[in-house]
Design an enzyme around this catalytic site. Structure first.
Site, PDB file in Angstrom:
ATOM      1  N   CYS A  31       0.828  -1.210   0.000  1.00  0.00           N
ATOM      2  CA  CYS A  31       0.000   0.000   0.000  1.00  0.00           C
ATOM      3  C   CYS A  31       0.860   1.257   0.000  1.00  0.00           C
ATOM      4  O   CYS A  31       1.490   1.588   1.001  1.00  0.00           O
ATOM      5  CB  CYS A  31      -0.911  -0.050   1.233  1.00  0.00           C
ATOM      6  SG  CYS A  31      -1.803   1.470   1.571  1.00  0.00           S
ATOM      7  N   CYS A  34       0.005   3.870   2.585  1.00  0.00           N
ATOM      8  CA  CYS A  34       0.415   3.398   3.919  1.00  0.00           C
ATOM      9  C   CYS A  34       1.871   3.766   4.180  1.00  0.00           C
ATOM     10  O   CYS A  34       2.233   4.163   5.292  1.00  0.00           O
ATOM     11  CB  CYS A  34       0.261   1.884   4.029  1.00  0.00           C
ATOM     12  SG  CYS A  34      -1.429   1.291   3.887  1.00  0.00           S
TER      13      CYS A  34
END
Length: 109
Positions: A31, A34
């Site tokens: 991600c 993230c």
């Protein structure tokens, strides 16, 4: 202090039974957003270590916990206090936005 990794096996001890509020970063290796939030939470952890604990939980490796809290989008940043979710923030946000959202737990309210 920086962040600590938590797993299904130590989530209850590190988060639910913590003696101070805990910010949990629900994330995954793949991600991109993230990875953008990670350093922001590291900074918050370092600057507010006396007020909160910041931990990271990899949703791919700990799917039971992610499912329990209904994590469908990441990064998801949840604040637990007294074993309960008190606040949540979904998506990558700058440090100032996260500090504003969690201000009452960071000693800034």
């Amino acid at each position: 202090m920086s962040t600590t990794d938590v797993t299904t096996s130590n989530f209850e001890t590190e988060v639910l039974n913590s003696d101070k509020p805990v910010i949990v970063d629900f994330w995954a290796e793949w991600c991109g957003p993230c990875r953008m939030v990670g350093p922001v939470l590291e900074a918050i952890s370092d600057e507010h270590a006396d007020s909160v604990k910041v931990v990271k939980l990899n949703v791919d490796e700990n799917q039971e916990i992610a499912a329990k809290y209904g994590i469908t989008s990441i990064p998801a940043v949840y604040l637990f206090d007294g074993g309960e979710v008190q606040k949540q923030s979904i998506g990558a946000k700058p440090k100032s936005a996260l500090e504003k959202e969690f201000a009452e737990y960071l000693g800034q309210a």
